[in-house]
Design an enzyme around this catalytic site. Structure first.
Site, PDB file in Angstrom:
ATOM      1  N   GLN A   1      -2.387 -44.651  80.915  1.00  0.00           N
ATOM      2  CA  GLN A   1      -3.245 -44.552  82.097  1.00  0.00           C
ATOM      3  C   GLN A   1      -3.036 -45.765  83.014  1.00  0.00           C
ATOM      4  OE1 GLN A   1      -5.260 -42.003  82.840  1.00  0.00           O
ATOM      5  NE2 GLN A   1      -5.449 -40.891  80.909  1.00  0.00           N
TER       6      GLN A   1
ATOM      7  N   CYS B   1       1.079 -53.573  98.423  1.00  0.00           N
ATOM      8  CA  CYS B   1       0.354 -52.310  98.324  1.00  0.00           C
ATOM      9  C   CYS B   1      -1.046 -52.623  97.823  1.00  0.00           C
ATOM     10  CB  CYS B   1       1.074 -51.361  97.367  1.00  0.00           C
ATOM     11  SG  CYS B   1       0.097 -49.894  96.989  1.00  0.00           S
TER      12      CYS B   1
ATOM     13  N   CYS C   1       2.665 -44.071 105.200  1.00  0.00           N
ATOM     14  CA  CYS C   1       3.131 -44.155 103.815  1.00  0.00           C
ATOM     15  C   CYS C   1       2.916 -42.891 102.994  1.00  0.00           C
ATOM     16  CB  CYS C   1       2.481 -45.346 103.131  1.00  0.00           C
ATOM     17  SG  CYS C   1       2.712 -45.409 101.360  1.00  0.00           S
TER      18      CYS C   1
ATOM     19  N   TYR D   1      -2.457 -33.382  73.716  1.00  0.00           N
ATOM     20  CA  TYR D   1      -1.792 -34.107  74.812  1.00  0.00           C
ATOM     21  C   TYR D   1      -2.214 -35.576  74.703  1.00  0.00           C
ATOM     22  CZ  TYR D   1      -1.568 -29.289  76.568  1.00  0.00           C
ATOM     23  OH  TYR D   1      -1.377 -27.937  76.695  1.00  0.00           O
TER      24      TYR D   1
ATOM     25  N   CYS E   1      -4.848 -51.032 104.846  1.00  0.00           N
ATOM     26  CA  CYS E   1      -3.392 -51.098 104.841  1.00  0.00           C
ATOM     27  C   CYS E   1      -2.827 -50.751 106.211  1.00  0.00           C
ATOM     28  CB  CYS E   1      -2.845 -50.130 103.807  1.00  0.00           C
ATOM     29  SG  CYS E   1      -1.056 -50.148 103.723  1.00  0.00           S
TER      30      CYS E   1
ATOM     31  N   CYS F   1      -6.608 -34.139  85.256  1.00  0.00           N
ATOM     32  CA  CYS F   1      -6.249 -34.905  86.451  1.00  0.00           C
ATOM     33  C   CYS F   1      -5.940 -33.967  87.612  1.00  0.00           C
ATOM     34  CB  CYS F   1      -5.075 -35.836  86.167  1.00  0.00           C
ATOM     35  SG  CYS F   1      -3.635 -34.984  85.550  1.00  0.00           S
TER      36      CYS F   1
ATOM     37  N   ASP G   1      -6.242 -33.233  77.155  1.00  0.00           N
ATOM     38  CA  ASP G   1      -5.949 -34.011  78.361  1.00  0.00           C
ATOM     39  C   ASP G   1      -4.543 -33.673  78.852  1.00  0.00           C
ATOM     40  OD1 ASP G   1      -5.872 -35.926  80.342  1.00  0.00           O
ATOM     41  OD2 ASP G   1      -5.788 -37.644  78.982  1.00  0.00           O
TER      42      ASP G   1
END
Ligand code: SAH
Length: 417
Positions: free
Chosen positions: A249, A125, A44, A278, A38, A374, A347
């Protein structure tokens, strides 16, 4: 030091007092370094590690997990190699861009430059699906043609604040969400006609109205301008409804890898009761449903909860019960009623779970907990509470977000005897 890769030979300016280091120049490039695809990578901030070859990105993420476990849990654990993608670009099914005005280009779209409210403009992108990139570029073009301006946060003028495009790769459905500051949308029919003419692949268009001064992208009010107002996507052998508001997701290919990894670690049996905490739109519970006796799913967001119920129906699944509640409150109540579950798959969002949720787990005493995280920082903190009664068996990172420094980890812990 940002922008330095392992094995780079670099000249740096070290400020010992502030414990800061600044890169002056790279003298010898690391073999792990690569030229970012990129052109605006450095400006960015959307990606952080595009300058590392992909195999090293996986190694780097594994190491982040390893070091955090060691630092917080004071023990060296074996971390499985991070499960990566064959093609680590164009993987996202959700493209979300902020719109702004520019004297020369008129309408621009992209991301905020980190820490600012200045929009950096781009049309392509490398993490986003190509169709969604093109739709965002078309929307800019149509706005200029129709003399529409982007929303101005300070003056509260103009129209479009954000555009979100969600796509189902499996069923080739595309949803466009136009987030506007007001309900009034001059030239709306014309806009819609031009957009659909140039992108026949769009299956539904929604106007979302967000008049608030907020960092949240979506507002509460929505008008379906075209199509059925949602899209559907297949993951593995199941089908799911994706609405504008619910969490889903963003990397569908790796989502299947993630869920199958979690289920394999859970090693469920037909007599088990599983708690899916969750649960979002119910994906994990639905994936697990055929392997267990029953599933209890809990999710806070109303829209995701309602989608989950519908998802179970669409997949003809009858042994999952969905609860619309705060996971902590729900678990505390379960523990009070002395209800039992055999396995928990949790999660939580980036902020992790809560101390009370973890205490409730210790009271409910499931045989196994599979923690999908995550955010490895909150993961290790939460595990600190659980290792009182649980043993850490497997730590498996999965690369859900190639080119970025986000790390997803699945951990299996089992009850100590
Ligand atoms: N397991 C799902 C969703 C994971 S994202 C999937 O794989 O798609 C985390 C989810 O937790 C989101 O859907 C969010 O709405 C939900 N959530 C956030 N805080 C919560 C809370 N306190 N109680 C229950 N759910 C919560």
């Amino acid at each position: 030091i940002s922008n330095v890769v392992e094995k780079d030979v670099a000249e740096v300016d070290i400020n010992y007092k502030n414990r800061e280091a600044r890169l002056i120049r790279i003298k010898e490039k690391s073999p792990y370094r690569t030229k970012p695809k990129c052109p605006i990578f450095e400006k960015c901030g959307g990606c952080q590690i595009q300058h590392m070859i992909y195999s090293h990105q996986l190694e780097y993420k594994k190491r982040i997990v390893e070091e955090l476990f060691k630092k917080t849990l004071k023990k060296t654990y074996t971390i499985k190699p991070c499960l990566g993608m064959d093609n680590p670009y164009y993987y996202r099914n959700k493209n979300q861009m902020v719109f702004g005005n520019d004297p020369k280009l008129k309408v621009i779209s992209g991301f905020y430059v980190e820490g600012t409210h200045k929009v950096i403009n781009f049309d392509n992108c490398y993490l986003q699906d190509d169709v969604t990139n093109k739709i965002v570029a078309t929307i800019k073009d149509i706005m200029v043609k129709l003399r529409l301006s982007a929303y101005n946060e300070d003056r509260k003028t103009g129209l479009i604040r954000h555009v979100m495009v969600k796509r189902s790769f499996s069923l080739n459905e595309t949803m466009v969400i136009l987030v506007t500051g007001t309900e009034v949308f001059p030239g709306r029919n014309n806009f819609l006609k031009m957009l659909l003419a140039r992108h026949p692949e769009i299956t539904t268009v929604i106007q979302n109205i967000n008049p608030k001064e907020t960092s949240a992208v979506l507002g509460n009010k929505e008008i379906v301008l075209y199509g059925k107002g949602y899209i559907t996507d297949c993951l593995g052998e199941y089908i799911f409804k994706i609405s504008s508001q619910s969490f889903y997701q963003v990397n569908p290919k790796q989502t299947v890898v993630l869920y199958l990894t979690a289920l394999k670690l859970a090693n469920l049996s037909k007599t088990n009761t599983l708690l899916d905490a969750y649960s979002g739109v119910g994906t994990i519970g639905i994936f697990a449903s055929s392997l267990v006796d029953k599933v209890i799913s809990v999710e806070l967001e109303k829209s995701a909860h309602l989608d989950a119920i519908e998802n179970a129906k669409m997949n003809k699944i009858k042994n999952v019960r969905f609860f619309n509640d705060d996971a902590t409150r729900f678990l505390i109540n379960m523990a009070r009623r002395k209800e039992k579950v055999d396995v928990v798959i949790m999660d939580p969002p980036r902020s992790g779970s809560t101390p009370q949720f973890l205490q409730a787990i210790l009271m409910i005493k499931p045989q196994k907990v599979v923690y999908i995280s995550c955010n490895p920082y909150t993961l290790v903190n939460d595990l600190q509470t659980l290792i009182k009664d649980y043993e850490i068996n497997t730590i498996q990172p999965v690369d859900m977000f190639p080119q970025t420094n986000h790390v997803e980890t699945v951990v299996l812990i089992t009850k100590k005897n």
